[in-house]
Write a protein that holds these residues in place. Structure first.
Motif, PDB file in Angstrom:
ATOM      1  N   ALA A 195       0.816  -1.213   0.000  1.00 27.68           N
ATOM      2  CA  ALA A 195       0.000   0.000   0.000  1.00 27.68           C
ATOM      3  C   ALA A 195       0.854   1.270   0.000  1.00 27.68           C
ATOM      4  CB  ALA A 195      -0.932  -0.011   1.207  1.00 27.68           C
ATOM      5  N   ASP A 196       2.048   1.191   0.567  1.00 31.48           N
ATOM      6  CA  ASP A 196       2.878   2.401   0.605  1.00 31.48           C
ATOM      7  C   ASP A 196       3.449   2.761  -0.758  1.00 31.48           C
ATOM      8  OD1 ASP A 196       4.511   0.099   0.759  1.00 31.48           O
ATOM      9  OD2 ASP A 196       6.172   1.281   1.517  1.00 31.48           O
ATOM     10  N   LEU A 207       1.445   3.037  -3.403  1.00 31.42           N
ATOM     11  CA  LEU A 207       0.373   3.668  -4.166  1.00 31.42           C
ATOM     12  C   LEU A 207       0.669   5.147  -4.429  1.00 31.42           C
ATOM     13  CD1 LEU A 207      -2.795   2.091  -2.500  1.00 31.42           C
ATOM     14  CD2 LEU A 207      -1.667   1.435  -4.622  1.00 31.42           C
ATOM     15  N   ALA A 208       1.193   5.830  -3.437  1.00 31.78           N
ATOM     16  CA  ALA A 208       1.459   7.271  -3.597  1.00 31.78           C
ATOM     17  C   ALA A 208       2.480   7.545  -4.707  1.00 31.78           C
ATOM     18  CB  ALA A 208       1.903   7.879  -2.266  1.00 31.78           C
ATOM     19  N   LEU A 251      -7.155   8.332  -9.415  1.00 31.26           N
ATOM     20  CA  LEU A 251      -8.069   7.650  -8.495  1.00 31.26           C
ATOM     21  C   LEU A 251      -8.414   6.254  -9.013  1.00 31.26           C
ATOM     22  CD1 LEU A 251     -10.029   7.755  -6.017  1.00 31.26           C
ATOM     23  CD2 LEU A 251     -11.737   8.694  -7.582  1.00 31.26           C
ATOM     24  N   ASP A 286      -5.477   3.990  -8.595  1.00 28.77           N
ATOM     25  CA  ASP A 286      -5.297   3.765  -7.161  1.00 28.77           C
ATOM     26  C   ASP A 286      -6.277   2.711  -6.650  1.00 28.77           C
ATOM     27  OD1 ASP A 286      -3.740   4.755  -4.931  1.00 28.77           O
ATOM     28  OD2 ASP A 286      -5.612   5.503  -4.111  1.00 28.77           O
ATOM     29  N   GLU A 287      -7.542   2.855  -7.051  1.00 31.38           N
ATOM     30  CA  GLU A 287      -8.565   1.899  -6.616  1.00 31.38           C
ATOM     31  C   GLU A 287      -8.286   0.511  -7.188  1.00 31.38           C
ATOM     32  OE1 GLU A 287     -10.756   2.430  -4.424  1.00 31.38           O
ATOM     33  OE2 GLU A 287     -10.752   4.617  -4.262  1.00 31.38           O
ATOM     34  N   ALA A 295      -5.420  -0.975  -5.259  1.00 24.62           N
ATOM     35  CA  ALA A 295      -5.871  -1.336  -3.903  1.00 24.62           C
ATOM     36  C   ALA A 295      -6.668  -2.631  -3.938  1.00 24.62           C
ATOM     37  CB  ALA A 295      -6.715  -0.195  -3.327  1.00 24.62           C
ATOM     38  N   ILE A 350      -4.216  -5.509  -4.283  1.00 26.44           N
ATOM     39  CA  ILE A 350      -3.511  -5.751  -3.018  1.00 26.44           C
ATOM     40  C   ILE A 350      -4.419  -6.453  -2.012  1.00 26.44           C
ATOM     41  CG2 ILE A 350      -2.496  -4.593  -1.002  1.00 26.44           C
ATOM     42  CD1 ILE A 350      -1.496  -2.397  -2.976  1.00 26.44           C
ATOM     43  N   ARG A 351      -5.642  -5.933  -1.866  1.00 27.61           N
ATOM     44  CA  ARG A 351      -6.538  -6.457  -0.819  1.00 27.61           C
ATOM     45  C   ARG A 351      -7.181  -7.781  -1.207  1.00 27.61           C
ATOM     46  NH1 ARG A 351     -10.511  -1.721   0.845  1.00 27.61           N
ATOM     47  NH2 ARG A 351     -11.179  -3.295   2.318  1.00 27.61           N
ATOM     48  N   PRO A 374     -19.544   1.212   4.980  1.00 24.51           N
ATOM     49  CA  PRO A 374     -18.133   1.332   4.598  1.00 24.51           C
ATOM     50  C   PRO A 374     -17.765   0.278   3.554  1.00 24.51           C
ATOM     51  CG  PRO A 374     -18.385   1.192   6.991  1.00 24.51           C
ATOM     52  CD  PRO A 374     -19.706   0.829   6.394  1.00 24.51           C
ATOM     53  N   GLY A 375     -16.925   0.629   2.622  1.00 23.98           N
ATOM     54  CA  GLY A 375     -16.371  -0.341   1.689  1.00 23.98           C
ATOM     55  C   GLY A 375     -17.200  -0.572   0.443  1.00 23.98           C
ATOM     56  N   LEU A 402     -16.799   0.628  -2.596  1.00 24.26           N
ATOM     57  CA  LEU A 402     -17.007   1.760  -3.499  1.00 24.26           C
ATOM     58  C   LEU A 402     -16.001   1.806  -4.641  1.00 24.26           C
ATOM     59  CD1 LEU A 402     -17.699   4.589  -0.887  1.00 24.26           C
ATOM     60  CD2 LEU A 402     -19.349   3.594  -2.475  1.00 24.26           C
ATOM     61  N   GLY A 403     -14.927   1.039  -4.516  1.00 21.11           N
ATOM     62  CA  GLY A 403     -13.822   1.141  -5.463  1.00 21.11           C
ATOM     63  C   GLY A 403     -14.225   0.914  -6.912  1.00 21.11           C
ATOM     64  N   LEU A 458     -16.273   3.781  -8.301  1.00 20.53           N
ATOM     65  CA  LEU A 458     -15.440   4.946  -8.606  1.00 20.53           C
ATOM     66  C   LEU A 458     -14.669   4.730  -9.912  1.00 20.53           C
ATOM     67  CD1 LEU A 458     -14.016   5.813  -5.054  1.00 20.53           C
ATOM     68  CD2 LEU A 458     -15.812   7.004  -6.297  1.00 20.53           C
ATOM     69  N   ASN A 477       3.401   5.421   5.440  1.00 23.79           N
ATOM     70  CA  ASN A 477       2.140   5.075   6.098  1.00 23.79           C
ATOM     71  C   ASN A 477       1.828   5.995   7.259  1.00 23.79           C
ATOM     72  OD1 ASN A 477       2.224   3.037   4.288  1.00 23.79           O
ATOM     73  ND2 ASN A 477       2.547   1.411   5.783  1.00 23.79           N
ATOM     74  N   LEU A 501      -5.020   3.827   0.912  1.00 22.81           N
ATOM     75  CA  LEU A 501      -5.063   2.513   1.561  1.00 22.81           C
ATOM     76  C   LEU A 501      -3.999   2.371   2.642  1.00 22.81           C
ATOM     77  CD1 LEU A 501      -6.405  -0.327   1.478  1.00 22.81           C
ATOM     78  CD2 LEU A 501      -4.638  -0.995  -0.166  1.00 22.81           C
ATOM     79  N   ALA A 502      -2.859   3.027   2.438  1.00 26.35           N
ATOM     80  CA  ALA A 502      -1.766   2.927   3.401  1.00 26.35           C
ATOM     81  C   ALA A 502      -2.049   3.721   4.678  1.00 26.35           C
ATOM     82  CB  ALA A 502      -0.466   3.418   2.763  1.00 26.35           C
ATOM     83  N   TYR A 521      -6.066  14.524  -1.289  1.00 27.85           N
ATOM     84  CA  TYR A 521      -6.476  13.320  -2.021  1.00 27.85           C
ATOM     85  C   TYR A 521      -7.071  12.313  -1.043  1.00 27.85           C
ATOM     86  CZ  TYR A 521      -6.229   8.961  -4.660  1.00 27.85           C
ATOM     87  OH  TYR A 521      -6.551   7.785  -5.277  1.00 27.85           O
ATOM     88  N   SER A 555     -11.226   5.439  -1.858  1.00 28.26           N
ATOM     89  CA  SER A 555     -12.426   4.839  -1.264  1.00 28.26           C
ATOM     90  C   SER A 555     -12.174   4.296   0.137  1.00 28.26           C
ATOM     91  CB  SER A 555     -12.967   3.732  -2.174  1.00 28.26           C
ATOM     92  OG  SER A 555     -12.067   2.656  -2.242  1.00 28.26           O
ATOM     93  N   ALA A 577     -14.510   5.187   3.138  1.00 30.54           N
ATOM     94  CA  ALA A 577     -15.072   4.125   3.983  1.00 30.54           C
ATOM     95  C   ALA A 577     -14.788   4.394   5.458  1.00 30.54           C
ATOM     96  CB  ALA A 577     -14.494   2.773   3.570  1.00 30.54           C
ATOM     97  N   VAL A 588     -17.306   6.913   6.537  1.00 31.84           N
ATOM     98  CA  VAL A 588     -18.644   6.307   6.641  1.00 31.84           C
ATOM     99  C   VAL A 588     -18.736   5.506   7.942  1.00 31.84           C
ATOM    100  CG1 VAL A 588     -20.216   4.592   5.656  1.00 31.84           C
ATOM    101  CG2 VAL A 588     -19.068   6.226   4.157  1.00 31.84           C
TER     102      VAL A 588
END
Lengths: 152, 115
Positions: A7-8, A10-11, A36, A39-40, A43, A46-47, A98-99, A101-102, A105, B5, B28-29, B58, B61, B65, B68
């Motif tokens: 995740a680190d 992504l930036a 975006l 990124d989604e 993510a 990864i997840r 929550p969750g 939405l990716g 988007l 992070n 996400l991080a 920035y 989602s 989340a 939310v």
């Protein structure tokens, strides 16, 4: 480029993509939407593809295509868990929770968002976004990224 | 300055309200850091929670989340949650997710704290 499923990372990918997008002619809002979407997508890999394991490999290919319309095409490939592309859908947004939405988007801010199984394993995603001409949105002050003002 | 992070989150108590100001991109991080902080703050059941997003350029989602989840927790605790100072790119994400009408969004912290 190839990255690990961390995740680190992504930036820095967003930064690279933002530079490429702006130099290709996208405005600030469109560039933000493209970043975006990628990124989604990353993510999700990864997840869900790698279950948040940090050692999975992800390949990102970026193309600037001129014909028939000037657009950016991004292909994202991985070796993670495969999913039926037909099952990758947006959820009901009226269900506020929550969750999830990716995908909504990603589909909303791009012109093409196509998932497919990759052989011999993993998934492949193709994202495309067309660069809007000035006459398409001369007075568009509210680039909310809805289908009405998305690039066509 | 935050990197990787890590994420700087300023927290200020004002009477019965708490003003939370995350600084930097929320992806996400970093969203787990924000989620943990908001959960900790809400566990004290403040009457009002104001999240100032003016220094968040920035949000993906996972960040949405997180907010939310905070909204649901705040409702369960009878706490009023306000989002303030959304930058255009962040507001755009809320609009696409159709959450801009679910949250109470104001332009500045003063109005959120005084409402």
């Amino acid at each position: 480029m190839e990255i690990l499923s961390r995740a680190d990372l992504l930036a820095p990918v967003r930064a690279m993509l933002t530079s490429f997008s702006e130099r290709s002619g996208f405005d600030e809002i469109e560039t933000g939407h493209l970043a975006l979407a990628v990124d989604e997508a990353l993510a999700n890999v990864i997840r869900h593809g790698y279950d948040s394991r940090p050692d999975g490999r992800i390949w990102i290919s970026t193309y600037l295509i001129e014909e028939p319309e000037r657009r950016i095409r991004i292909e994202i490939e991985d070796e993670g868990r495969q999913t039926d592309p037909d099952q990758i859908v947006s959820r009901d947004l009226a269900d506020v929770r929550p969750g999830g939405l990716g995908v909504h988007l990603m589909r909303n801010v791009t012109d093409t968002c196509e998932f497919e199984r990759r052989m011999p394993g993993g998934m492949r995603l193709v994202l495309e976004k067309t660069i809007r001409r000035e006459e398409d949105h001369p007075s568009d002050q509210n680039h909310a990224g809805t289908p009405e003002n998305g690039s066509q | 300055m935050s990197s990787g992070n890590e994420m700087e989150i300023q927290v200020e108590n004002r009477d019965d309200a708490v003003l939370v100001t995350p600084i930097g991109e929320v992806d996400l991080a970093r969203s787990p850091v924000l989620r943990s902080r908001l959960k900790e703050i809400l566990s004290a059941s403040p009457a009002r929670l104001v999240v100032d997003l003016s220094q968040v350029p920035y949000m993906d989602s996972s960040g949405v989340a997180t907010l939310v989840e905070a909204l649901q927790q705040s409702r369960a605790r009878d706490c009023s949650l306000f989002l303030v100072g959304l930058q255009d790119r962040v507001r755009s994400v809320f609009e696409i997710a159709r959450l801009d009408t679910v949250f109470t969004i104001t332009s500045d912290t003063t109005s959120a704290l005084d409402t």
